[in-house]
Design an enzyme around this catalytic site. Structure first.
Site: not given
Ligand code: THU
Length: 137
Positions: A46, A59, A90
């Protein structure tokens, strides 16, 4: 649960790339490792932003890197975070994983090595995708 060697490798790669996470605002570091059909592994962490909203999740970072490198078919993705309750992708990441990877295996893991494997259809039942954009008969 028996975990195969390629899955273990994906978890290791996700753990490694997690260390490069840029998460000064949340202090929540995530790593992801995506296996393509041709055997290549694409990793992502991230990367946060001071405006918060421009943050990219691990991701999506891994998937966009893979697409940029010409990979189009994927087998599974590992996601690693430092949580007792294993961190799932998420909502927006679920949509992106579904659109680019379909019903792949999602391997959730943490720093203690706890691991669970779930399918995308479990994480995102009744998904919207490009099939709906085509003319319905
Ligand atoms: N995050 C990810 O990278 N992947 C997930 O699956 C959950 C959330 C990131 C986004 C943000 O940088 C931080 O974790 C806290 O939400």
């Amino acid at each position: 649960m028996k975990i195969d060697s390629i899955t273990k490798k994906l978890i290791r790669e996700a753990l490694k790339v997690r260390q490069r996470a840029h998460a000064p605002f949340s202090d929540f570091k995530v790593g992801a490792a995506l296996l393509a059909w041709d055997g290549r592994i694409f990793t992502g962490c991230n990367v946060e932003n001071a405006t918060y909203g421009l943050t990219i999740c691990a991701e999506r970072n891994a998937i966009f890197k893979a697409i940029s490198e010409g990979a189009r078919q994927f087998v599974k993705i590992a996601v690693v975070a430092d949580t007792k309750r294993l961190t799932p992708p998420c909502g927006p990441c679920r949509q992106i994983i579904w659109e680019f990877c379909g019903d792949i295996e999602v391997i959730l893991s943490n720093l203690e090595g706890d691991t669970e494997i779930v399918s995308m259809t479990t994480l995102l039942p009744r998904p919207f995708d490009s099939g709906f954009l085509k003319k319905q008969p």
